[in-house]
Write a protein that holds these residues in place. Structure first.
Motif, short mmCIF file in Angstrom:
data_model
loop_
_atom_site.label_atom_id
_atom_site.label_comp_id
_atom_site.label_asym_id
_atom_site.label_seq_id
_atom_site.Cartn_x
_atom_site.Cartn_y
_atom_site.Cartn_z
N GLY A 245 0.77 -1.23 0.00
CA GLY A 245 0.00 0.00 0.00
C GLY A 245 0.80 1.28 0.00
N ASP A 246 2.13 1.19 -0.11
CA ASP A 246 2.94 2.40 -0.17
C ASP A 246 2.67 3.14 -1.49
OD1 ASP A 246 5.19 2.68 2.10
OD2 ASP A 246 4.80 0.55 1.74
N GLN A 247 2.97 4.44 -1.48
CA GLN A 247 2.80 5.27 -2.66
C GLN A 247 4.16 5.82 -3.10
OE1 GLN A 247 -0.19 5.59 -4.22
NE2 GLN A 247 -0.99 4.18 -2.66
N VAL A 248 4.33 5.99 -4.41
CA VAL A 248 5.61 6.50 -4.93
C VAL A 248 5.94 7.87 -4.34
CG1 VAL A 248 6.80 7.29 -7.00
CG2 VAL A 248 5.45 5.19 -7.07
N ALA A 249 4.92 8.71 -4.17
CA ALA A 249 5.16 10.05 -3.62
C ALA A 249 5.76 9.97 -2.22
CB ALA A 249 3.86 10.85 -3.60
N GLY A 250 5.41 8.94 -1.46
CA GLY A 250 5.95 8.78 -0.12
C GLY A 250 7.35 8.19 -0.11
N LEU A 251 7.71 7.46 -1.16
CA LEU A 251 9.03 6.84 -1.24
C LEU A 251 10.09 7.79 -1.78
CD1 LEU A 251 8.05 3.38 -2.81
CD2 LEU A 251 8.34 3.92 -0.39
N MET A 252 9.67 8.71 -2.64
CA MET A 252 10.65 9.52 -3.38
C MET A 252 11.53 10.44 -2.52
SD MET A 252 10.81 8.44 -6.30
CE MET A 252 12.07 9.63 -6.76
N PHE A 306 20.32 10.83 -12.85
CA PHE A 306 19.47 10.14 -11.87
C PHE A 306 18.72 11.16 -11.00
CE2 PHE A 306 22.63 6.34 -11.80
CZ PHE A 306 22.07 5.84 -12.97
N VAL A 307 19.42 12.25 -10.63
CA VAL A 307 18.76 13.30 -9.84
C VAL A 307 17.60 13.90 -10.63
CG1 VAL A 307 19.06 15.61 -8.86
CG2 VAL A 307 20.82 13.86 -8.48
N ALA A 308 17.84 14.19 -11.91
CA ALA A 308 16.77 14.74 -12.75
C ALA A 308 15.60 13.78 -12.85
CB ALA A 308 17.33 15.07 -14.13
N GLU A 309 15.90 12.49 -12.96
CA GLU A 309 14.84 11.49 -13.06
C GLU A 309 14.04 11.41 -11.76
OE1 GLU A 309 12.43 8.53 -14.86
OE2 GLU A 309 13.70 10.16 -15.59
N CYS A 310 14.69 11.58 -10.63
CA CYS A 310 13.96 11.60 -9.35
C CYS A 310 12.91 12.70 -9.36
CB CYS A 310 14.93 11.81 -8.19
SG CYS A 310 15.92 10.37 -7.74
N GLY A 311 13.29 13.88 -9.86
CA GLY A 311 12.33 14.97 -9.94
C GLY A 311 11.17 14.64 -10.86
N ILE A 313 10.02 11.63 -11.63
CA ILE A 313 9.17 10.60 -11.01
C ILE A 313 8.28 11.23 -9.95
CG2 ILE A 313 9.20 8.51 -9.60
CD1 ILE A 313 11.87 7.80 -11.00
N ASP A 314 8.84 12.14 -9.16
CA ASP A 314 8.05 12.79 -8.11
C ASP A 314 6.90 13.58 -8.72
OD1 ASP A 314 7.82 13.56 -5.22
OD2 ASP A 314 8.09 15.55 -6.07
N ARG A 315 7.15 14.27 -9.82
CA ARG A 315 6.08 15.02 -10.49
C ARG A 315 5.02 14.08 -11.04
NH1 ARG A 315 10.64 17.94 -12.08
NH2 ARG A 315 10.74 16.88 -14.10
N ALA A 316 5.46 12.96 -11.61
CA ALA A 316 4.50 11.99 -12.15
C ALA A 316 3.64 11.40 -11.03
CB ALA A 316 5.24 10.88 -12.89
N ALA A 317 4.27 11.14 -9.87
CA ALA A 317 3.53 10.56 -8.75
C ALA A 317 2.48 11.52 -8.21
CB ALA A 317 4.51 10.17 -7.64
N LYS A 318 2.72 12.83 -8.41
CA LYS A 318 1.78 13.84 -7.91
C LYS A 318 0.84 14.35 -9.00
CE LYS A 318 5.07 15.28 -4.36
NZ LYS A 318 6.02 16.32 -3.89
N GLY A 319 0.85 13.64 -10.15
CA GLY A 319 -0.08 13.99 -11.22
C GLY A 319 0.33 15.19 -12.04
N ARG A 320 1.61 15.59 -11.92
CA ARG A 320 2.05 16.76 -12.67
C ARG A 320 3.06 16.40 -13.76
NH1 ARG A 320 2.53 19.06 -7.30
NH2 ARG A 320 4.82 19.04 -7.50
N GLY A 321 3.15 15.12 -14.07
CA GLY A 321 4.07 14.67 -15.10
C GLY A 321 3.56 13.39 -15.74
N ARG A 328 8.61 3.94 -13.70
CA ARG A 328 9.78 4.81 -13.80
C ARG A 328 10.71 4.63 -12.60
NH1 ARG A 328 8.40 10.64 -16.49
NH2 ARG A 328 10.68 10.62 -16.46
N LEU A 329 10.13 4.45 -11.42
CA LEU A 329 10.97 4.23 -10.23
C LEU A 329 11.68 2.89 -10.32
CD1 LEU A 329 12.05 4.98 -7.49
CD2 LEU A 329 9.89 4.24 -6.46
N GLU A 330 10.98 1.89 -10.81
CA GLU A 330 11.60 0.57 -10.99
C GLU A 330 12.79 0.66 -11.94
OE1 GLU A 330 10.29 -3.16 -13.57
OE2 GLU A 330 9.11 -3.04 -11.70
N ARG A 331 12.63 1.37 -13.04
CA ARG A 331 13.72 1.52 -14.00
C ARG A 331 14.88 2.33 -13.42
NH1 ARG A 331 10.17 2.63 -19.56
NH2 ARG A 331 9.60 0.44 -19.91
N LEU A 332 14.56 3.34 -12.63
CA LEU A 332 15.62 4.13 -11.99
C LEU A 332 16.45 3.25 -11.06
CD1 LEU A 332 17.05 6.77 -11.22
CD2 LEU A 332 15.26 7.12 -9.50
#
Length: 347
Positions: A245-252, A306-311, A313-321, A328-332
């Motif tokens: 039940g974890d969410q990507v936004a909480g992991l990033m 990798f730093v750019a990709e973290c950003g 992924i975080d935007r995608a997890a929050k519906g802004r990307g 994407r997190l798995e691939r990172l």
């Protein structure tokens, strides 16, 4: 003196109790069992009175010294059980412990337990303990040590298991020693003890049926798996976190923090100052080798990617990307773990 935890029982059986013991480390089960062994030996030797102190916050160290100086009305032998969670007694505590070690009261054992330990915790107070008694540093088991630890624990319960079965159990518990101990105790109940040396060993299929999946994944272990170069384990842990039940936004936040730190260290490595940079960043000694391997795996430019990709992924997890944030997190993580997988980020 400094004593290895696996030699404690032999040492306790071969000598009278020392006036002071320090058991410290980040593995709660091992700390607890070592302390329990000391307490059990104390009871055998007639130390029937026990006083417990929690030395945290604004603990008054005079309380401890007053207690040691007082005479007991009920027992001639006493154990002072001092809980020091952080492993740092501070100035007053260090002085109180050193004074105790210089002139320990008769018929008294001071047992200090701490749930954290590194070289930064050591000082004159711990040196005084090692001189007057025993210091047991407890270090987390490494991945390759878990199998032998499980075998010893199984034998202690009268059980034998094939190497493949032990590996299956190790995979199930994922380094969680408390879960491992519970599984071994359960096996003893289900399979039965005292079967003798000729008993058939538990095989992999039986182990699969008997044990539950006791893996306990968290984002810290997830990032460590990627930095250690174990892509398969990182991907498996990510899937487990998603199922829980974890969410990507909480992991990033944690993932990004580690990637940013590695990016800075990779830049420092170019100028040959990586060890100094690690000390400045307060990287634990136990993690420095893993960090160095991760830095050697990728150049600074890739860590920046990798730093750019973290950003992203975080935007995608929050519906802004765009894109699936889990994919994407798995691939990172796979790309961080294995340089050959870096092309995944472009797909």
């Amino acid at each position: 003196m400094e004593l290895r935890a696996d030699r404690l029982e032999r040492q306790l059986a071969g000598e009278p109790l020392r006036p002071v013991y320090l058991v410290a480390g980040g593995e709660p089960l091992l700390v607890q069992e070592a302390a329990d062994a000391i307490r059990a030996r104390a009871r055998e030797e007639g130390y029937t009175e026990r006083e417990v102190y929690d030395a945290e916050g604004s603990f008054d160290w005079n309380t401890l010294s007053r207690g040691m100086a007082s005479l007991s009305l009920f027992a001639s032998r006493r154990v002072f059980d001092l809980r020091l969670p952080t492993g740092k007694p501070g100035k007053d505590g260090s002085e109180a412990i050193r004074e105790y070690c210089e002139n320990p009261p008769p018929d008294t054992v001071l047992l200090i337990t701490a749930q954290d330990w590194s070289k930064a915790h050591a000082g004159k107070w711990s040196e005084a303990i090692a001189k007057a008694g025993h210091f047991l540093p407890i270090y987390p088991l490494k991945t390759h040590e878990l199998g032998d630890w499980l075998q010893r624990r199984l034998r202690g319960r009268g059980l034998v298991a094939t190497p493949d079965a032990v590996q299956r159990l190790a995979d199930r518990v994922e380094g969680n020693l408390l879960a491992a101990a519970q599984e071994v105790d359960k096996l003893a109940l289900l399979v039965g003890t005292g079967r003798g040396a000729a008993a058939q060993a538990i095989d992999e299929a039986q182990m699969e049926q008997l044990v539950a999946d006791s893996s306990r994944f968290d984002v810290f272990k997830l990032v460590d798996a990627a930095l250690a170069g174990d892509a398969a384990r990182a991907v498996r842990m990510l899937a487990a976190l998603r199922a829980e039940g974890d969410q990507v936004a909480g992991l990033m936040p944690m993932v990004a923090k580690e990637v940013l730190a590695l990016c800075a260290l990779a830049r420092a490595a170019e100028s040959g100052n990586v060890m100094s940079a690690m000390r400045d960043a307060r990287v634990w000694d136990s993690k420095q080798a893993m960090y160095r391997r991760a830095i050697e795996r990728h150049p600074p430019s890739r860590w920046e990617a990798f730093v750019a990709e973290c950003g992203a992924i975080d935007r995608a997890a929050k519906g802004r990307g765009g894109g699936d944030p889990w994919l994407r997190l798995e691939r990172l993580l796979a790309a961080i773990a294995d340089a050959r997988a870096r092309g995944l980020l472009a797909s």
